[in-house]
Design a protein around this motif. Structure first.
Motif, mmCIF file in Angstrom:
data_model
loop_
_atom_site.group_PDB
_atom_site.id
_atom_site.type_symbol
_atom_site.label_atom_id
_atom_site.label_comp_id
_atom_site.label_asym_id
_atom_site.label_seq_id
_atom_site.Cartn_x
_atom_site.Cartn_y
_atom_site.Cartn_z
ATOM 1 N N PRO A 97 0.811 -1.230 0.000
ATOM 2 C CA PRO A 97 0.000 0.000 0.000
ATOM 3 C C PRO A 97 0.836 1.267 0.000
ATOM 4 C CG PRO A 97 -0.119 -1.107 2.131
ATOM 5 C CD PRO A 97 0.566 -2.040 1.204
ATOM 6 N N VAL A 98 1.973 1.258 0.717
ATOM 7 C CA VAL A 98 2.818 2.459 0.761
ATOM 8 C C VAL A 98 3.411 2.738 -0.614
ATOM 9 C CG1 VAL A 98 4.861 3.504 1.785
ATOM 10 C CG2 VAL A 98 3.336 2.122 3.203
ATOM 11 N N ALA A 99 3.971 1.701 -1.251
ATOM 12 C CA ALA A 99 4.576 1.886 -2.570
ATOM 13 C C ALA A 99 3.529 2.257 -3.613
ATOM 14 C CB ALA A 99 5.302 0.609 -2.990
ATOM 15 N N LEU A 100 2.341 1.675 -3.512
ATOM 16 C CA LEU A 100 1.276 1.973 -4.466
ATOM 17 C C LEU A 100 0.853 3.437 -4.381
ATOM 18 C CD1 LEU A 100 -0.883 1.129 -6.519
ATOM 19 C CD2 LEU A 100 -2.283 0.327 -4.607
ATOM 20 N N LEU A 101 0.605 3.909 -3.167
ATOM 21 C CA LEU A 101 0.172 5.301 -3.004
ATOM 22 C C LEU A 101 1.271 6.277 -3.407
ATOM 23 C CD1 LEU A 101 -1.750 5.004 0.388
ATOM 24 C CD2 LEU A 101 -2.722 5.219 -1.901
ATOM 25 N N LEU A 102 2.504 5.987 -3.014
ATOM 26 C CA LEU A 102 3.603 6.869 -3.392
ATOM 27 C C LEU A 102 3.840 6.867 -4.897
ATOM 28 C CD1 LEU A 102 6.229 6.164 -0.563
ATOM 29 C CD2 LEU A 102 4.958 8.284 -0.956
ATOM 30 N N GLY A 103 3.705 5.692 -5.522
ATOM 31 C CA GLY A 103 3.904 5.616 -6.962
ATOM 32 C C GLY A 103 2.856 6.401 -7.732
ATOM 33 N N VAL A 104 1.599 6.285 -7.302
ATOM 34 C CA VAL A 104 0.528 7.039 -7.962
ATOM 35 C C VAL A 104 0.736 8.536 -7.747
ATOM 36 C CG1 VAL A 104 -1.956 7.486 -7.957
ATOM 37 C CG2 VAL A 104 -1.108 5.133 -7.822
ATOM 38 N N TRP A 105 1.147 8.919 -6.536
ATOM 39 C CA TRP A 105 1.418 10.338 -6.273
ATOM 40 C C TRP A 105 2.584 10.834 -7.124
ATOM 41 C CZ3 TRP A 105 5.987 12.400 -4.333
ATOM 42 C CH2 TRP A 105 5.956 13.771 -4.057
ATOM 43 N N ALA A 106 3.658 10.039 -7.218
ATOM 44 C CA ALA A 106 4.834 10.467 -7.965
ATOM 45 C C ALA A 106 4.557 10.591 -9.455
ATOM 46 C CB ALA A 106 5.988 9.487 -7.735
ATOM 47 N N ALA A 107 3.519 9.912 -9.951
ATOM 48 C CA ALA A 107 3.175 9.997 -11.366
ATOM 49 C C ALA A 107 2.327 11.218 -11.692
ATOM 50 C CB ALA A 107 2.429 8.733 -11.801
ATOM 51 N N GLY A 108 1.922 11.966 -10.678
ATOM 52 C CA GLY A 108 1.050 13.115 -10.897
ATOM 53 C C GLY A 108 1.805 14.384 -11.241
#
Length: 309
Positions: A97-108
């Motif tokens: 969950p941490v990597a998923l949320l950070l990855g989606v945020w970093a793609a914004g």
């Protein structure tokens, strides 16, 4: 317009039927040779050694299934398997969950996103041994940071690594902290491939940010989640260097996972035959879990999440 005579025009062979654009089998030869020399042959040798008694010098002595009989009856091995499974499961639950949320945020398109992402990915550039030494200093009860914050987290004397639960939690945290950036990169790349039209359509339908995440982002990242999970599981099952530096399998054997038990058996007790049996079991478990994940998730079908667009 004059029609061409029958048989005068031949159908142009399709690109797929002519094999154009496909690399020949010869391109795979270097990779196959490398994999055979450094993976297949060593694994076969390890399997062969598991049926012998060998101290690292001289010739191995054939013992048949003695090492395997010992393996099933060894309580330390059973505990090591349980700790490896527990570490793998908790690692996945913490990292995903941490990597998923950070990855989606970093793609914004957020402001300063690139700078913050670069800083966050720094732990991925350091070696596991260096990071383990750093954290061991921070967790030293005499002069480390844990001496100051220990009383606030349930360790008045600051001896986090001397407590069974505390040492296991430290191993779990350090391993996850180092490799979350890697999985964040996977999710960042996957999130950037999601068409903006899907979000526009969801917005028109009245979906907010949270609903868009669960209805658009998460389904589109299904294959990325599976890929990340397989890498995460295999990495956790073969985790070793941080345990060696940070806890040395202690206190007692409370952080002695299977790879560390294999190391101590082979290079401390010089029982290479039994260590080879442990290594064979470890490879079999990691391979079996990976194939099971691929099979149960349907990832082997390799269906695109953008099919029909």
């Amino acid at each position: 317009m004059k029609e061409p005579p029958t048989g005068a025009v031949r159908a142009r062979p399709s690109r797929a039927s002519s094999g154009a654009g496909r690399p020949g089998l010869g391109w795979a030869v270097p990779g196959l040779l490398f994999f055979t020399l450094f993976a297949i042959i060593p694994m076969l040798l390890v399997v062969a050694l598991s049926f012998t008694s060998w101290q690292g010098l001289g010739l191995p002595e054939w013992t048949g299934g003695a090492n395997w009989s010992r393996l099933w009856e060894d309580p330390e091995m059973r505990q090591a398997i349980w700790l490896s499974v527990l570490l793998t499961g908790l690692s996945w639950l913490f990292q995903t969950p941490v990597a998923l949320l950070l990855g989606v945020w970093a793609a914004g398109p957020q402001r300063n996103r690139a700078v913050l992402s670069a800083i966050f990915f720094l732990p991925l550039l350091a070696s596991s041994v260096a990071l383990a030494l750093l954290w061991k200093s921070l967790l030293d009860p005499n002069f480390g940071l844990i001496a100051d914050i220990g009383p606030y987290i349930g360790f008045p004397d600051g001896n986090l690594l001397g407590d069974p639960q505390g040492a296991f939690a430290a191993v779990l945290f350090v391993a996850s902290w180092q490799f979350i950036p890697f999985h964040t990169l996977l999710y960042q790349g996957g999130a950037r491939q999601i068409p903006k039209s899907l979000y526009d359509a969801a917005y028109v339908d009245g979906a907010g940010t949270v609903r868009q995440f669960f209805s658009v982002t998460l389904p589109q990242l299904k294959n990325t989640v599976i890929t990340s999970s397989v890498l995460m599981v295999v990495g956790a099952l073969t985790f070793f260097d941080t345990v060696l530096i940070l806890t040395e399998g202690g206190p007692g054997t409370d952080t002695t996972i299977v790879p560390f038990l294999m190391y101590t058996t082979g290079f401390d007790a010089f029982d290479m035959g039994y260590a080879s049996a442990i290594a064979t079991i470890l490879v079999a478990i990691a391979t079996g879990v990976s194939l099971l994940l691929v099979r149960l998730t349907g990832f082997s079908a390799m269906r695109s999440t953008r099919e029909g667009m």
